[in-house]
Design a protein around this motif. Structure first.
Motif, PDB file in Angstrom:
ATOM      1  N   ARG A   1      -3.397 -10.489   0.632  1.00 22.47           N
ATOM      2  CA  ARG A   1      -4.571  -9.785   1.008  1.00 22.47           C
ATOM      3  C   ARG A   1      -4.582  -9.210   2.499  1.00 22.47           C
ATOM      4  O   ARG A   1      -3.809  -9.795   3.325  1.00 22.47           O
TER       5      ARG A   1
ATOM      6  N   GLU B   1      -8.663   2.607  -0.956  1.00 21.32           N
ATOM      7  CA  GLU B   1      -7.333   1.654  -0.640  1.00 21.32           C
ATOM      8  C   GLU B   1      -7.564   0.231  -0.714  1.00 21.32           C
ATOM      9  O   GLU B   1      -6.797  -0.439  -1.269  1.00 21.32           O
ATOM     10  N   MET B   2      -8.539  -0.038   0.056  1.00 24.44           N
ATOM     11  CA  MET B   2      -9.174  -1.378   0.109  1.00 24.44           C
ATOM     12  C   MET B   2      -9.328  -2.145  -1.421  1.00 24.44           C
ATOM     13  O   MET B   2      -8.853  -3.135  -1.768  1.00 24.44           O
ATOM     14  N   GLY B   3     -10.070  -1.246  -2.173  1.00 22.78           N
ATOM     15  CA  GLY B   3     -10.463  -1.671  -3.438  1.00 22.78           C
ATOM     16  C   GLY B   3      -9.160  -1.925  -4.473  1.00 22.78           C
ATOM     17  O   GLY B   3      -9.185  -2.983  -5.034  1.00 22.78           O
ATOM     18  N   ARG B   4      -8.290  -0.998  -4.228  1.00 21.62           N
ATOM     19  CA  ARG B   4      -7.045  -1.210  -5.202  1.00 21.62           C
ATOM     20  C   ARG B   4      -6.158  -2.305  -4.415  1.00 21.62           C
ATOM     21  O   ARG B   4      -5.538  -3.152  -5.251  1.00 21.62           O
ATOM     22  N   SER B   5      -6.185  -2.485  -3.133  1.00 21.00           N
ATOM     23  CA  SER B   5      -5.657  -3.785  -2.753  1.00 21.00           C
ATOM     24  C   SER B   5      -6.031  -5.058  -2.983  1.00 21.00           C
ATOM     25  O   SER B   5      -5.377  -6.037  -2.966  1.00 21.00           O
ATOM     26  N   TYR B   6      -7.502  -5.003  -3.318  1.00 21.10           N
ATOM     27  CA  TYR B   6      -7.893  -6.282  -3.715  1.00 21.10           C
ATOM     28  C   TYR B   6      -8.084  -6.272  -5.226  1.00 21.10           C
ATOM     29  O   TYR B   6      -9.072  -7.117  -5.927  1.00 21.10           O
ATOM     30  N   GLY B   7      -7.179  -5.525  -5.854  1.00 23.33           N
ATOM     31  CA  GLY B   7      -7.094  -5.908  -7.278  1.00 23.33           C
ATOM     32  C   GLY B   7      -7.996  -5.223  -8.442  1.00 23.33           C
ATOM     33  O   GLY B   7      -8.109  -5.858  -9.494  1.00 23.33           O
ATOM     34  N   LEU B   8      -8.594  -4.364  -7.810  1.00 21.27           N
ATOM     35  CA  LEU B   8      -9.622  -3.589  -8.836  1.00 21.27           C
ATOM     36  C   LEU B   8      -8.896  -2.503  -9.854  1.00 21.27           C
ATOM     37  O   LEU B   8      -8.103  -1.847  -9.294  1.00 21.27           O
TER      38      LEU B   8
ATOM     39  N   ASP C   1     -17.330   0.135  -8.936  1.00 18.60           N
ATOM     40  CA  ASP C   1     -17.901  -0.421  -7.598  1.00 18.60           C
ATOM     41  C   ASP C   1     -17.909   0.429  -6.444  1.00 18.60           C
ATOM     42  O   ASP C   1     -18.301   0.452  -5.356  1.00 18.60           O
ATOM     43  N   VAL C   2     -16.822   1.427  -6.378  1.00 20.13           N
ATOM     44  CA  VAL C   2     -16.547   2.104  -5.143  1.00 20.13           C
ATOM     45  C   VAL C   2     -16.785   3.630  -5.388  1.00 20.13           C
ATOM     46  O   VAL C   2     -17.743   4.205  -4.229  1.00 20.13           O
TER      47      VAL C   2
ATOM     48  N   LEU D   1     -18.063  -2.586   1.474  1.00 18.04           N
ATOM     49  CA  LEU D   1     -18.751  -1.403   0.457  1.00 18.04           C
ATOM     50  C   LEU D   1     -20.186  -1.559   1.062  1.00 18.04           C
ATOM     51  O   LEU D   1     -20.874  -2.461   1.195  1.00 18.04           O
TER      52      LEU D   1
ATOM     53  N   ARG E   1     -13.987  -2.189   6.319  1.00 19.05           N
ATOM     54  CA  ARG E   1     -13.931  -1.500   4.955  1.00 19.05           C
ATOM     55  C   ARG E   1     -15.063  -2.273   3.965  1.00 19.05           C
ATOM     56  O   ARG E   1     -14.415  -2.689   2.843  1.00 19.05           O
TER      57      ARG E   1
ATOM     58  N   LEU F   1       0.961  -3.953  -5.722  1.00 15.02           N
ATOM     59  CA  LEU F   1       0.063  -4.868  -5.060  1.00 15.02           C
ATOM     60  C   LEU F   1       0.173  -6.108  -5.759  1.00 15.02           C
ATOM     61  O   LEU F   1       0.007  -6.155  -6.737  1.00 15.02           O
TER      62      LEU F   1
ATOM     63  N   LEU G   1       0.808  -1.159   0.097  1.00  9.43           N
ATOM     64  CA  LEU G   1      -0.017  -0.186   0.073  1.00  9.43           C
ATOM     65  C   LEU G   1       1.012   1.294   0.061  1.00  9.43           C
ATOM     66  O   LEU G   1       0.378   2.281  -0.163  1.00  9.43           O
TER      67      LEU G   1
ATOM     68  N   LEU H   1     -16.046  -9.095  -4.265  1.00 11.84           N
ATOM     69  CA  LEU H   1     -15.403  -7.868  -4.909  1.00 11.84           C
ATOM     70  C   LEU H   1     -14.340  -8.452  -5.710  1.00 11.84           C
ATOM     71  O   LEU H   1     -13.386  -9.122  -5.202  1.00 11.84           O
TER      72      LEU H   1
ATOM     73  N   TRP I   1     -22.891  -0.081   0.117  1.00 12.89           N
ATOM     74  CA  TRP I   1     -23.905  -0.348  -1.133  1.00 12.89           C
ATOM     75  C   TRP I   1     -23.795  -1.779  -1.654  1.00 12.89           C
ATOM     76  O   TRP I   1     -24.370  -1.929  -2.875  1.00 12.89           O
ATOM     77  N   ARG I   2     -23.125  -2.711  -1.398  1.00 11.33           N
ATOM     78  CA  ARG I   2     -23.209  -3.948  -1.816  1.00 11.33           C
ATOM     79  C   ARG I   2     -23.549  -5.044  -0.770  1.00 11.33           C
ATOM     80  O   ARG I   2     -23.115  -4.920   0.432  1.00 11.33           O
TER      81      ARG I   2
ATOM     82  N   PHE J   1      -8.395  -5.213   7.241  1.00 11.97           N
ATOM     83  CA  PHE J   1      -8.019  -4.047   7.862  1.00 11.97           C
ATOM     84  C   PHE J   1      -8.570  -3.574   9.193  1.00 11.97           C
ATOM     85  O   PHE J   1      -9.680  -4.503   9.529  1.00 11.97           O
TER      86      PHE J   1
ATOM     87  N   GLY K   1     -10.535   4.968   2.791  1.00 11.24           N
ATOM     88  CA  GLY K   1     -10.369   3.688   3.134  1.00 11.24           C
ATOM     89  C   GLY K   1     -10.633   2.674   2.065  1.00 11.24           C
ATOM     90  O   GLY K   1     -10.029   1.542   1.903  1.00 11.24           O
ATOM     91  N   LEU K   2     -11.937   2.891   1.652  1.00  9.19           N
ATOM     92  CA  LEU K   2     -12.396   1.819   0.682  1.00  9.19           C
ATOM     93  C   LEU K   2     -11.974   1.886  -0.550  1.00  9.19           C
ATOM     94  O   LEU K   2     -11.762   0.925  -1.277  1.00  9.19           O
TER      95      LEU K   2
END
Lengths: 265, 261
Positions: free
Chosen positions: A87, B158-165, B173-174, A96, A94, A82, A64, A107, A98-99, A90, B155-156
């Motif tokens: 994985r 960053e999470m999305g990025r680290s989860y390969g989006l 999605d975010v 989402l 965190r 990355l 990160l 995701l 809206w999901r 956090f 934070g969301l």
């Protein structure tokens, strides 16, 4: 080392190696010449006071952030960005908002992964909450969804950034058991950052105490699993706590701190 | 128990309409009892009659259609530009540095102050009205889209990025769903500005539309038609807001502020 179960996962844990890691924020040095090797499949806890650099360390391993100096290798390969093998769970879940729960778990995965996502959600015991919105879940349930979301990618290295800090004591113990069970089944390498000494002793094979941006104590935890909070547990916990608190009683001169590190290295 | 609950629901459904109904009744009474001269305010029945006449002759629909066309066209263009520019500036710091100051400067010009200029530029054509609506709608959508994107939890992201989006998935999605509540606020403001702009611009220079209908009626002292024009604006405004609200409720079902009770 993780026990082999009947359905072993093909992807074993990753080996992690850090050399000469340095990181500064502004004028403040957070990590300094840090070196660390973590064996594949092991469970390592990094503990320390707030501001000791443990979260920064985890963020660097996760990719990160980039270190100012030094190199991080995962299975001998220098980590540049990355990685799909890594994985992070956090501190806050965190998810989402809206999901729905199941869509949070899958995701970043193609639609074909839906069945797998449902399976992993069942493994954390939340199959019946798949269609719920995250806002109706409790803190512990949110973190279980976050755990499922991390594990659905079959990571070879799972990084846990104080994920249980905000949970009540009972939920925390339940989460310890869940994390331990899934780690044993799947055999990934786990690095847990926490300020809770009991949590570190309950989960880790090895506890590393970080102080002023460098490891000040490196202790193997050789207790049988699942861990019981018996006398041996308490002795280890006490030892680590004493070391943590001792540094508070007499704040060490910088030179003294360096000497300790050198002794360790 | 269930009868009581049904009764409850009925009261709750009727309650918001109680005051408007009473006002209508009071209005009719005031005119019928000649407390109010019909030279000041026509009675609701007269307005109803005028509505019926105009609707039968087809004149009414022609005006409503002309106004709605202007409103819709101006809204689509203005909100589209506002949304696109809000996205651009929200996602690219460089674009924001380049553009935002200029946009904020233009924002401080009241768009209705441009009417004399717009008449010179466009004449009394439709284009002038649509242009004014575009201006009125653009800013609320722009400002709220930008704000929505800026306020998505880092934070969301960053999470999305680290989860390969990737960039596209991260947006879909975010970032976009996170900005959506704020975008809706902008859209609802914009709908208000849309009608306001239209009302003002249609009363100044037009040959059709609701505003024209009302202004024309004033010349002939047809107060019932004037009041009808005002009421149509109110109904259309409420309709647009209701549509926006329904859309909001559908897309923001996840949001704690919108859960179905």
């Amino acid at each position: 080392m993780p026990a082999q179960h009947s359905a072993p996962h093909p992807r074993a844990g990753a080996a992690l190696s850090l050399r000469g890691i340095g990181k500064r924020y502004g004028g403040l040095s957070v990590l300094h010449e840090l070196a660390l090797d973590i064996a594949p499949g092991s469970f390592v806890a990094v503990i320390g006071r707030s501001g000791c650099g443990k979260s920064t360390l985890l963020r660097l391993i996760a990719g990160l952030e980039r270190p100012d100096h030094g190199e991080i290798r995962i299975d001998g390969v220098p980590q540049r960005q990355l990685s799909g093998d890594v994985r992070v769970m956090f501190q806050d879940s965190r998810l989402l908002p809206w999901r729905r729960v199941i869509d949070n778990v899958r995701l970043g995965l193609p639609a074909s992964a839906a069945a797998h996502a449902a399976e992993v959600l069942a493994q954390v015991g939340l199959a019946q909450r798949a269609r719920d919105w995250p806002r109706v879940l409790s803190g512990g349930q949110k973190q279980r969804v976050a755990l499922a979301r991390a594990l659905v990618h079959d990571p070879r290295l799972l990084l846990l950034d104080e994920p249980l800090g905000a949970l009540d004591a009972l939920t925390r113990i339940e989460m310890h058991r869940l994390i331990e069970r899934l780690w044993l089944e799947r055999g990934f390498t786990a690095v847990l950052v926490t300020h809770d000494v009991a949590e570190a002793v309950a989960l880790a094979d090895r506890v590393i105490l970080l102080e002023n941006g460098a490891p000040a104590m490196d202790l193997a935890i050789d207790l049988p699993r699942p861990r019981r909070r018996d006398a041996a547990f308490a002795r280890l916990e006490q030892r680590i706590l004493a070391r943590l608190l001792g540094t508070e009683a007499a704040a060490p001169e910088p030179a003294q701190a360096d000497a300790k590190v050198r002794k360790l290295a | 128990m269930s009868a009581g609950r049904t009764g409850n629901r009925l009261t709750r459904g009727a309650l918001p309409w109680l005051l408007p109904a009473a006002a209508l009744l009071g209005w009719q009474l005031a005119v019928s009892l000649q407390w109010l001269s019909t030279a000041i305010l026509p009675s609701p029945l007269e307005v109803g009659q005028a509505t019926w006449e105009l609707a039968r002759s087809g004149e009414l629909w022609q005006h409503i259609l002309a106004s709605s066309r202007r409103a819709a066209l101006g809204f689509v263009i203005g909100a589209g530009i506002g949304f696109a520019l809000g996205l651009l500036n929200g996602l690219s710091r460089r674009a924001e540095t380049l553009l935002d100051t200029s946009v904020q400067m233009i924002r401080n010009v009241p768009h209705l102050a441009m009417i004399p200029l717009v008449i010179i530029w466009f004449g009394i054509d439709d284009a002038g009205k649509v242009f004014l609506v575009v201006l009125g709608v653009f800013f609320p959508v722009y400002v709220n889209t930008l704000h929505g994107i800026k306020s998505v939890d880092p934070g969301l992201i960053e999470m999305g990025r680290s989860y390969g989006l990737g960039k596209v998935r991260l947006f879909l999605d975010v970032i976009f769903p996170g900005a959506l509540p704020s975008i809706f606020v902008g859209v609802r403001y914009a709908l208000g500005f849309m009608w306001l702009t239209l009302i003002v611009s249609e009363t100044i220079a037009t040959t059709n539309g609701i505003g024209y209908m009302a202004m024309n009626a004033r010349e002939f002292m047809r107060l019932d038609v004037v009041v009808l024009g005002i009421l149509i604006y109110a109904v259309l405004g409420k309709l647009a807001d209701t549509i926006a609200r329904l859309l909001e409720r559908r897309t923001l079902a996840w949001h704690p502020g919108y859960h179905p009770s």
